[in-house]
Design an enzyme around this catalytic site. Structure first.
Site, short mmCIF file in Angstrom:
data_model
loop_
_atom_site.label_atom_id
_atom_site.label_comp_id
_atom_site.label_asym_id
_atom_site.label_seq_id
_atom_site.Cartn_x
_atom_site.Cartn_y
_atom_site.Cartn_z
N ASP A 26 0.88 -1.16 0.00
CA ASP A 26 0.00 0.00 0.00
C ASP A 26 0.92 1.21 0.00
O ASP A 26 2.10 1.11 0.36
CB ASP A 26 -0.88 -0.02 1.25
CG ASP A 26 -1.80 1.18 1.33
OD1 ASP A 26 -2.32 1.60 0.29
OD2 ASP A 26 -1.96 1.71 2.44
N LEU A 27 0.42 2.35 -0.41
CA LEU A 27 1.28 3.53 -0.52
C LEU A 27 1.19 4.43 0.70
O LEU A 27 2.14 4.57 1.47
CB LEU A 27 0.93 4.31 -1.79
CG LEU A 27 1.75 5.57 -2.06
CD1 LEU A 27 3.24 5.26 -2.16
CD2 LEU A 27 1.25 6.24 -3.35
N ASP A 28 0.03 5.03 0.90
CA ASP A 28 -0.13 6.01 1.97
C ASP A 28 -0.10 5.33 3.33
O ASP A 28 -0.88 4.42 3.60
CB ASP A 28 -1.46 6.75 1.78
CG ASP A 28 -1.58 7.95 2.68
OD1 ASP A 28 -0.60 8.31 3.34
OD2 ASP A 28 -2.67 8.56 2.72
N LEU A 74 -11.82 7.31 6.89
CA LEU A 74 -11.60 7.35 5.45
C LEU A 74 -10.38 6.54 5.01
O LEU A 74 -10.16 6.38 3.82
CB LEU A 74 -11.42 8.81 4.98
CG LEU A 74 -12.45 9.83 5.47
CD1 LEU A 74 -12.19 11.18 4.83
CD2 LEU A 74 -13.87 9.36 5.18
N ARG A 75 -9.61 6.03 5.94
CA ARG A 75 -8.37 5.35 5.60
C ARG A 75 -8.65 4.07 4.81
O ARG A 75 -9.44 3.23 5.22
CB ARG A 75 -7.58 5.03 6.86
CG ARG A 75 -7.23 6.26 7.67
CD ARG A 75 -6.13 5.99 8.64
NE ARG A 75 -4.91 5.59 7.96
CZ ARG A 75 -3.86 5.05 8.60
NH1 ARG A 75 -3.92 4.85 9.89
NH2 ARG A 75 -2.78 4.72 7.92
N SER A 126 -12.13 4.41 -0.87
CA SER A 126 -12.08 5.16 -2.12
C SER A 126 -12.56 6.59 -1.93
O SER A 126 -13.23 6.92 -0.94
CB SER A 126 -12.93 4.49 -3.20
OG SER A 126 -14.31 4.63 -2.89
N SER A 136 -5.50 4.83 -4.52
CA SER A 136 -5.35 6.23 -4.91
C SER A 136 -5.10 6.39 -6.41
O SER A 136 -4.31 5.65 -7.00
CB SER A 136 -4.18 6.87 -4.15
OG SER A 136 -3.92 8.16 -4.64
N LYS A 188 -10.61 -1.26 -1.77
CA LYS A 188 -10.48 -2.11 -0.59
C LYS A 188 -11.69 -1.87 0.33
O LYS A 188 -12.14 -0.73 0.43
CB LYS A 188 -9.19 -1.78 0.15
CG LYS A 188 -7.94 -1.89 -0.72
CD LYS A 188 -6.74 -1.26 -0.03
CE LYS A 188 -5.56 -1.13 -0.96
NZ LYS A 188 -4.43 -0.41 -0.34
#
EC number: 5.4.2.6
Length: 223
Positions: free
Chosen positions: A9-11, A44-45, A48, A116, A145
């Site tokens: 995952d990125l963020d 919100l984590r 989408s 994202s 997700k």
């Protein structure tokens, strides 16, 4: 076991853009007169953009049309993209950079699995876009997700089965997506200790021992 690839995952995993997301949603919500705080933002984590907007609109005083929702989401994204221009290679920690290099040197493929649509922009800003063998993001998926689509597509680009890949996630929704997609996973941050995660980690460099087979499943969390 040894893994042939790691899908990140990125963020919150490779880098941290939570504050930029918060600022962008906050500006949009304030303009609309909708209450929004960090507690709501935490919901919100791993979700989408449109699903995040629906959560924010729970506090709205009126109903929004589909067209209005699209406009609000676009407004938020434009604010967010402008904020991302403040990112630089300084936003990549030495621990993350060193671990990614170690995995690549060992012949392990690395990929991004992020909901994202700004993933590529972020990777370019922090200087590691070319490091990854595959990027699956909001531009090539239709389901976010906890649906496993983003990870399944990343594995497909790599030409590997889910069982050959380890997913690294910091959100429970991502761990659920990995589990449902048939992937092993390492939970960090908010997902550290998630019962569905194959491993729990605190420091990013712990991944080296996991991926190279030096740490057993469900090993102890490193202090």
């Amino acid at each position: 076991m040894n893994y042939q690839a790691v899908i990140f995952d990125l963020d919150g995993v490779i880098c941290h853009t939570d504050n930029y997301h918060y600022q962008a949603w906050k500006q949009m919500a304030d303009r609309e007169g909708i209450y929004f705080d960090e507690s709501i933002n935490s919901r919100l984590r791993g979700v989408s953009r449109m699903a995040s907007l629906e959560i924010i609109l729970e506090r709205a005083q009126r109903t929004y049309t589909a067209a209005e929702k699209e406009a609000l989401a676009a407004e938020k994204n434009e604010i967010y993209r402008q904020l991302l221009m403040n990112m630089s290679p300084a936003d990549l920690s030495q621990d993350v950079a060193a671990t990614l290099r170690q995995l690549k040197d060992a012949g392990v493929k690395i990929a991004i699995g992020s909901s994202s649509r700004n993933a590529k922009t972020i990777l370019r800003q922090i200087g590691i876009f070319d490091w990854f063998d595959a990027i699956s993001d909001g531009e090539n998926i239709t389901r976010s997700k906890p649906d496993p689509e983003v990870f399944v597509k990343a594995a497909g680009i790599l030409g590997l089965a889910p069982s050959a890949c380890l997913v690294v996630e910091d959100a429970d929704a991502g761990i659920r997506a990995a589990h449902d997609g048939g992937f092993h996973s390492a939970g960090m941050g908010d997902a550290c200790g998630n019962d569905e995660a194959t491993y729990s980690i605190i420091a990013f460099h712990e991944l080296s021992d996991i991926v190279l087979g030096k740490r057993m499943q469900n090993g102890p969390v490193t202090e």
